[in-house]
Scaffold this active site. Structure first.
Site, mmCIF file in Angstrom:
data_model
loop_
_atom_site.group_PDB
_atom_site.id
_atom_site.type_symbol
_atom_site.label_atom_id
_atom_site.label_comp_id
_atom_site.label_asym_id
_atom_site.label_seq_id
_atom_site.Cartn_x
_atom_site.Cartn_y
_atom_site.Cartn_z
ATOM 1 C CG ASP A 9 9.831 7.786 -2.142
ATOM 2 O OD1 ASP A 9 9.039 7.266 -1.346
ATOM 3 O OD2 ASP A 9 9.958 7.407 -3.323
ATOM 4 C CD GLN B 215 8.367 12.328 -4.362
ATOM 5 O OE1 GLN B 215 7.505 11.852 -5.073
ATOM 6 N NE2 GLN B 215 9.148 13.335 -4.757
ATOM 7 C CG ASP C 46 11.712 6.339 -8.504
ATOM 8 O OD1 ASP C 46 10.963 7.305 -8.750
ATOM 9 O OD2 ASP C 46 11.320 5.304 -7.940
ATOM 10 C CD1 TRP D 233 2.982 12.557 0.795
ATOM 11 C CD2 TRP D 233 1.597 11.194 1.900
ATOM 12 N NE1 TRP D 233 3.280 11.262 0.414
ATOM 13 C CE2 TRP D 233 2.442 10.404 1.074
ATOM 14 C CE3 TRP D 233 0.638 10.552 2.687
ATOM 15 C CZ2 TRP D 233 2.358 9.020 1.017
ATOM 16 C CZ3 TRP D 233 0.555 9.164 2.633
ATOM 17 C CH2 TRP D 233 1.406 8.415 1.796
ATOM 18 C CD1 TRP E 78 4.778 2.055 6.208
ATOM 19 C CD2 TRP E 78 5.429 2.108 4.083
ATOM 20 N NE1 TRP E 78 5.135 0.785 5.870
ATOM 21 C CE2 TRP E 78 5.543 0.785 4.571
ATOM 22 C CE3 TRP E 78 5.774 2.371 2.759
ATOM 23 C CZ2 TRP E 78 6.010 -0.260 3.765
ATOM 24 C CZ3 TRP E 78 6.238 1.341 1.972
ATOM 25 C CH2 TRP E 78 6.349 0.046 2.467
ATOM 26 C CB SER F 225 11.423 9.457 -6.177
ATOM 27 O OG SER F 225 10.537 9.368 -5.092
#
Length: 471
Positions: free
Chosen positions: A22, A38, A141, A19, A270, A83
């Site tokens: 961000d 991330q 964030d 995976w 994504w 983030s």
């Protein structure tokens, strides 16, 4: 021997498997551009989030470094290092990030430090900002930057009444922070969003560009907006806002102020397919190519691929001019860089089509009547687990031709108009590779296509030479 995954990008940044979401911590330190992100190193799902890390001296040749940040069992970030961003401060790199735990609604701000150019990281004890100010219902964030003699931080939030906001903090030393209040809070938007994530801020003289990602408490991430305006006494006043990217698969962009003065931007694209399909593939998510963000005199925000992206161009496979009403320009591979100049000669749509041998096709259509460019992926995949959709970009009325560039890399498609507009989407053809390029809509158009060479990652590219080519 396993068959290569045709949907896996080759030049776009992402770890080999699992995976990614961000981009975080974009900074230039010790002669390298650093891109954090991330990352779940254990699977293709959004859980157990760490900070992955790549660096490059030239934005073309990238080196994957060890994971920078990992959750501490029982700690403030036990359920994820979410983030944030990083800054270069002398011989140190400092990362500011959201400490995530499932037992609280806000994400306090934590920090970590590296003194060996990002190879190893040590978390600071305690929290930089442990609790949000009163009146907030979402908080996460951080984005930190140097401005004059002080450090500044924006934090994404939602204020009472579901008002998206960027909250401002300031510090003389990156250690002690005081709250200045909302940098900017928008009016409530019915049915739109409930809060802001990943605020980013770039300055162009006395003007500022605020980029925010819109988050909904029910639907989750939605889209990204950009505001242009000015600042006075710690308050930002915009003239308006608009989408940063017109596509469905772009979110949470992050900014880096390069040493040559450019503002660079990476976004997260994504997956636009069924989650089970991603699990079967063993990976999910990708970062966009680096983009140069600029601000025109009229206040328009422009995006274009960074000049260094030209370093991935390999063999030219298409050069076509003055084609007939419909022309087959031949195969273009699964990773390529296309430029086109389209001059509509009537009210009829014109453009290019990418197709497979199974009838799947992705259309890029200039509609002179509607004054827009349309990207249509309704028939781009025969697999029902892939999302369809038609997406539009407004065209400038100042020219009789439309110039655009399309970077296709596996399953990611990034389109840039010469007007500065951008559109990002994903598509997953199941037919035999490669894509084949067709055109439609009349003569007096120009198309050039270059292969994207993954070997470019291992080739140093002269920065000045690339800017000469780009101009």
């Amino acid at each position: 021997m396993s068959t290569p995954d045709p949907h896996l990008p080759t030049i776009h940044l992402r770890p080999p498997r699992n995976w990614i979401n961000d981009p975080n911590g974009l900074t230039f330190h010790d002669g390298h551009y650093h891109v954090f992100f991330q990352h779940n190193p254990h699977g293709p799902d959004h859980t157990g989030i760490h900070w992955g890390h790549h660096r490059s001296a030239d934005l073309v040749t990238w080196e994957e470094l060890p994971v920078a940040l990992a959750p501490t069992p029982g700690g403030d970030d036990a359920d994820g290092c979410f983030s944030g961003n990083a800054v270069s401060a002398g011989d140190r790199m400092l990362a500011f990030y959201s400490a995530y735990r499932t037992d609280r609604w806000w994400q306090p701000i934590a920090t970590a430090e590296s003194r060996d150019s990002g190879l190893t990281w040590h978390k600071h004890p305690g929290l930089v900002i442990p609790t949000p100010p009163e009146g907030t219902s979402m908080y996460r964030d951080p984005y930190v930057w140097r401005q004059g003699d002080r450090w500044r931080m924006l934090v994404g939030a939602s204020l009472t009444g579901e008002r998206g906001a960027a909250l401002l903090y300031e510090s003389p030393d990156l250690a002690d922070w005081w709250y200045r209040g909302p940098f900017f809070a928008d009016v409530p938007h019915a049915g739109g969003w409930t809060g802001w994530e990943c605020p980013q801020y770039a300055t162009f003289g006395d003007r500022g560009v605020l980029v925010v990602s819109l988050w909904d408490a029910v639907a989750g991430p939605r889209s990204t907006r950009v505001y242009v305006g000015g600042e006075q006494d710690g308050r930002f006043t915009p003239a308006g806002h608009r989408p940063l990217d017109h596509g469905p698969d772009f979110y949470a962009p992050a900014l880096l102020h390069a040493p040559d003065g450019r503002w660079l931007l990476w976004g997260w694209s994504w997956e636009a397919r069924d989650r089970q399909w991603s699990r079967e593939a063993g990976w999910a998510g990708v970062l966009t190519v680096p983009r140069e963000l600029s601000l025109a005199e009229d206040g328009t925000v422009h995006q274009a691929p960074a000049a260094e992206v030209l370093g991935y161009r390999g063999r030219k496979v298409v050069h076509a001019t003055d084609w007939s009403t419909a022309a087959d320009l031949g195969p273009v591979g699964t990773a390529f860089d296309l430029t086109a100049r389209v001059r509509p000669r009537s009210d009829a749509p014109c453009g290019v089509r990418l197709e497979t041998g199974d009838g799947e096709h992705l259309d890029i259509v200039v509609d002179p009547v509607a004054g827009e460019l349309v990207v249509d992926r309704d028939h781009a995949s025969l697999d029902p687990r892939a999302r369809p959709g038609r997406y539009r970009v407004p065209l400038s009325a100042r020219s009789d031709s439309v110039d655009f560039r399309v970077i296709v890399d596996g399953s990611i498609v990034e389109l840039f108009l010469d007007s500065g507009e951008a559109l990002t989407l994903r598509c997953y053809p199941t037919g035999p590779a490669p894509w084949r390029l067709r055109t439609f809509g009349g003569p007096d158009h120009i198309v050039d296509v270059w292969e994207l060479d993954a070997g470019g990652r291992r080739t140093a590219v002269d920065h000045d030479e690339l800017h000469t080519k780009a101009s």
